[in-house]
Every structure is written in structure tokens, then in C-alpha cells.
Design an enzyme around this catalytic site. Sequence first.
Site, PDB file in Angstrom:
ATOM      1  N   LYS A 226       6.670  -9.798  -0.852  1.00  0.00           N
ATOM      2  CA  LYS A 226       6.275  -9.376  -1.857  1.00  0.00           C
ATOM      3  C   LYS A 226       6.944 -10.522  -3.016  1.00  0.00           C
ATOM      4  CE  LYS A 226       4.971  -6.377  -5.286  1.00  0.00           C
ATOM      5  NZ  LYS A 226       4.667  -5.059  -4.997  1.00  0.00           N
TER       6      LYS A 226
ATOM      7  N   ASP B 100       5.622   5.430  -7.812  1.00  0.00           N
ATOM      8  CA  ASP B 100       4.540   4.751  -7.252  1.00  0.00           C
ATOM      9  C   ASP B 100       3.028   5.033  -5.977  1.00  0.00           C
ATOM     10  OD1 ASP B 100       2.770   3.031  -8.729  1.00  0.00           O
ATOM     11  OD2 ASP B 100       3.688   1.260  -8.300  1.00  0.00           O
TER      12      ASP B 100
HETATM   13  P1  ATP Z   1       1.206  -2.795  -7.356  1.00  0.00           P
HETATM   14  O1  ATP Z   1       1.310  -4.436  -7.914  1.00  0.00           O
HETATM   15  O2  ATP Z   1       0.487  -2.447  -8.474  1.00  0.00           O
HETATM   16  O3  ATP Z   1       1.795  -1.950  -6.482  1.00  0.00           O
HETATM   17  P2  ATP Z   1      -0.772  -3.219  -4.602  1.00  0.00           P
HETATM   18  O4  ATP Z   1       0.161  -2.316  -4.171  1.00  0.00           O
HETATM   19  O5  ATP Z   1      -2.308  -3.233  -4.841  1.00  0.00           O
HETATM   20  O6  ATP Z   1      -0.380  -2.761  -6.703  1.00  0.00           O
HETATM   21  P3  ATP Z   1       0.813  -5.070  -3.743  1.00  0.00           P
HETATM   22  O7  ATP Z   1       3.039  -4.005  -4.204  1.00  0.00           O
HETATM   23  O8  ATP Z   1       1.547  -6.319  -3.995  1.00  0.00           O
HETATM   24  O9  ATP Z   1      -0.071  -4.627  -4.076  1.00  0.00           O
HETATM   25  O10 ATP Z   1       0.902  -5.404  -2.568  1.00  0.00           O
HETATM   26  C1  ATP Z   1      -1.072  -6.455  -2.270  1.00  0.00           C
HETATM   27  C2  ATP Z   1      -1.023  -5.872  -0.781  1.00  0.00           C
HETATM   28  O11 ATP Z   1      -0.487  -6.537   0.311  1.00  0.00           O
HETATM   29  C3  ATP Z   1      -1.545  -3.974  -0.157  1.00  0.00           C
HETATM   30  O12 ATP Z   1      -2.610  -4.020  -1.127  1.00  0.00           O
HETATM   31  C4  ATP Z   1      -0.810  -4.412   0.769  1.00  0.00           C
HETATM   32  O13 ATP Z   1      -2.663  -4.556   1.519  1.00  0.00           O
HETATM   33  C5  ATP Z   1      -0.213  -6.032   0.722  1.00  0.00           C
HETATM   34  N1  ATP Z   1       0.243  -5.484   1.871  1.00  0.00           N
HETATM   35  C6  ATP Z   1       1.640  -4.882   0.973  1.00  0.00           C
HETATM   36  N2  ATP Z   1       3.253  -4.662   1.730  1.00  0.00           N
HETATM   37  C7  ATP Z   1       2.481  -4.690   3.127  1.00  0.00           C
HETATM   38  C8  ATP Z   1       3.519  -4.539   3.931  1.00  0.00           C
HETATM   39  N3  ATP Z   1       4.743  -4.235   4.206  1.00  0.00           N
HETATM   40  N4  ATP Z   1       2.868  -5.476   5.182  1.00  0.00           N
HETATM   41  C9  ATP Z   1       1.333  -5.698   5.611  1.00  0.00           C
HETATM   42  N5  ATP Z   1       0.499  -5.468   4.299  1.00  0.00           N
HETATM   43  C10 ATP Z   1       1.620  -5.330   2.888  1.00  0.00           C
HETATM   44 MG    MG Z   2       2.177  -1.824  -3.534  1.00  0.00          MG
END
Ligand code: ATP
Ligand code: MG
Length: 459
Positions: free
Chosen positions: A200, A288
Site C-alpha cells: 500500500k 475502520d
Molecule cells: P480506504 O482507503 O478507505 O481504506 P479501501 O479499503 O477500499 O478504502 P485500500 O485499503 O487502499 O482502500 O485498498 C484498495 C483495494 O486493494 C482494496 O479494496 C482491496 O481490494 C485491495 N487490497 C488491499 N489490501 C490487499 C491485500 N493485502 N491483498 C489483496 N488485495 C488487497
Molecule cells: Mg483498506
Amino acid sequence: MLLLVLNNFSAMETEGIVIRIKTPGGDMDSSVDSPSLLSFNDLLVAIREVMPEATITAFEYEDEVGDRITVRSDEELKAMMSYYYSTVMDQRMNGLLPEPLHIFPRAGKTPGIRNIHGLKVNTRPGSAQNCTQVPAPAPAPAEILPNNSLKKSSAELKKILTNGQINEQDIRYEELLGHGNGGTVYKAYHLLGKRVLAVKVIPLDITVELQKQIMSELEILYKCDSPYIITFYSAFFVENRISICTEFMDGGSLDVYRRIPEHVLGRIAVAVVKGLTYLWSLKILHRDVKPSNMLVNTRGQVKLCDFGVSTQLVNSIAKTYVGTNAYMAPERISGEQYGIHSDVWSVGISFMELALGNFPYPQIQKNQGSFMPLQLLQCIVDEDPPVLPVGQFSETFIHFITQCMRKLPKERPAPNDLMGHPFIVQYNDGSVEVVSMWVCRSLEERRAQQQHPPTQCPM
Ligand code: ATP
Ligand code: MG
């Protein structure tokens, strides 16, 4: 009793441990997957890698009264490990998570080692012997090539110290997984650790001081050890962005599935409640909880991610976007105190959405993510919470959601009540096959829609 202790020790030797190398420039943590394979030389090489400028010949650890004990050989390393395992057992018996093993590198004054008579011998081949020193014995084959043997053990060490620090140059980015409000998540491959990661990347314009504070706040993630929490590997800053490397989950997050059958949701709910109970036991509030922070894989595992361990990180991200999270409890939307019960609300609203296939408040349209203007969420504060339609879902499931979504925080179930709720008890059967088969089927359906070949699933 002694046998039990010995058995416990040997069981511990097969578990990974974290070694914290205390250097003048800060701490460096390394996970050791197989502590029984670790040699004195391995650790010395690891220390020299993080302190290349110093001449490290030994290291120390602290006993229970704070006295430093020097380690200079494999025998002394064994003694240190036994002492460490006994402290870990004490910590576990007191319900605490094991502390990493702290070691303090010790720099030698001159690049030499002492022989069994306590006299200094020069280890550099070809250099003149000092007449006050006892002549060094003819070196054994392994000692003739100190550099080569160090290089070899360094390569082995990379396998043993599996993550320690991950650097940007060792990561190959493979695929964009998604964007959130704070950052972007990529599927990536760690060349040294030889494993797939989720990275991330969050842009943050902050001072070096704040960066350091975030890094130290994230340290607790190394200690999180639960099958229901995503494994944290490492985090690092490059320029004005932080990269957080975690375990990759091949089923992705639950927000893209929607309308999940109740018997599958039951198993997922068990994992989520266990994950939260674990975090709460560490005094960490998730803050969250929402479907996009619940991840699944084709092995049927369900894990939580993105919990707020770093206040500074949460604050710094919050400065870069506007909006309020639609999964927040009413008391949080109105700016009141936040506690475990607020996480419980978010569990309720998330599972209601996953069961229905749409957000439970019809007036709230979550077209672009889960953050929206505060006024749009006012109905969550003002109105009675929605209830799952009778007839389509079991009574226990409806009761579970209704209890989690009580308007008054105190009326929501406490952690123990959540674990003991009939809906959780009913599905707490340890069956991962149900989730695994459902994830595999859903991924295949998705691929068929995109006209891609189906995946191989483990079951
Ligand atoms: P927010 O920023 O509000 O938390 P979010 O959870 O949708 O929103 P991110 O945490 O940035 O956003 O994640 C984006 C996407 O990446 C997620 O919706 C998920 O599908 C994917 N993702 C995140 N972490 C992983 C992981 N460890 N393995 C696989 N996919 C992941
Ligand atoms: Mg997330």
C-alpha cells in the site's frame, strides 16, 4: 515438569521469533523463521549488515536484572536462546505477547579475535604476527576463507531472516489492486524474500520527525500474530510516500463480492469477530471496519487489514482527504467518544450490506467509495437502524445484526457476548472449505465474465 518445559522449548524453536538489533541509529527487527538453524556467525553477519561501519565481534543480551551477558560463540548463543525462551514462556503464562529478543552489538577495538588463551591473534592472512602474541594455529579449511564463509552464511541468513527490512529496489510491482482514500494498493513480488506482497503506497507530505513517529507506531504490527489479521512484513518511506508491505490475499476484499449467502457469511463473521477480539485484547481498536478491509483467499482464510495502529498515520492521511466513513457508528458521526462498541456497529452494518448486496440505508448512495459528506450520513444518527428482512434470513443472523446496530453503544454486545452469540457459535466450526469454495467459485465466475481462463484452486 522439566520435560514439559523442554517440550515447550523445542516447540518454540519451530516457531518464528523476532530479533531486535539495537543499534545507535535505531532498532532493526528481523523475523527468524527457524531459530534452531541460527548460528552465532549468522547473527554477527546480520549485525554487520546493519552496522557496516563498526567492527562487531560479539553482541550482548540483558538478563532479568538488566545485566549484560556477552555472546561470542554458538554455545553462548544457545544459552541466550534458552534464556529467551524461558522469558517468552513467562510472558505467555501472564497472557502477554512475547517481546522480541533484544541484542546489543559490541564493537571490538581492533579488528582481531582472541584465542583460547585470551591473547589477540591477527586474522588477516599474510600480515605479520606481533611478537607478544602466541602464533596462530594453522587455520582449519573453513577458517582460511573467512570472507567466503561469511558470504555463504549471509546468503543463508537472507533465508533465515525472512523479512527484516524490505527495500523499494527489492520489490517488483506486478498489478494494481485498488485505490482507497489514502493510497493505492499493488500486488508485488519481493525478490529477496521470494514472496508475493500487497504494497500500500500512501503519499504523505510530512516531516522526517513525523515519519519516524509513524514508523515507531507501526512497530506493534510486528507483534500482531493472529490467523485473522493480515501479516505485516515491513514499512518504509521513500521521498514523500510510505509503502506498507503485507501479506497478499488472492480473493481480495469483500466489497467486490456483495450478496454473500448466509452460511458463508457466518464463517466470515466468525473470523472477523475473532480478529477484532484479538486486536481488542491488544488494546487496539480497528476504527475502520468495513467490507473493503476484510480480505479473503482461496484457502478460505478471512483476515482484517487497515486497522488504525498509528495515530500519526491516520491523522496525516485524514488531512489529505475530506469526507466521513459511511460505516462509522452514529456516535462517531456525531463526533462523540469512540470505543470497542463503535467497531461492533461497523461489523453490523458491514455484514448487513454483504447479506443484502447493497448499503442498508437506501438514501445513502456509495458510488465512489465509502467516504462522503457528513450531512449525507445524518440519517444514521437520526433514524432507527435498518433491520434485515424476516423470512430471507435466519432469526439468529437477524438478531446478531440488530444487536450490533443498536443505537446506544452500551446496548451493543461486548467482545465476549459477540463470541457467544448463537450466530457466531453456530458457524464456529473451523470449516474453511465453505469460504474457500465460495471464493474460488466467485473468482471463476468473475473471470468467465471477463473471458479469462479459470484459476487453479487448492481444494
Ligand atoms: P480506504 O482507503 O478507505 O481504506 P479501501 O479499503 O477500499 O478504502 P485500500 O485499503 O487502499 O482502500 O485498498 C484498495 C483495494 O486493494 C482494496 O479494496 C482491496 O481490494 C485491495 N487490497 C488491499 N489490501 C490487499 C491485500 N493485502 N491483498 C489483496 N488485495 C488487497
Ligand atoms: Mg483498506
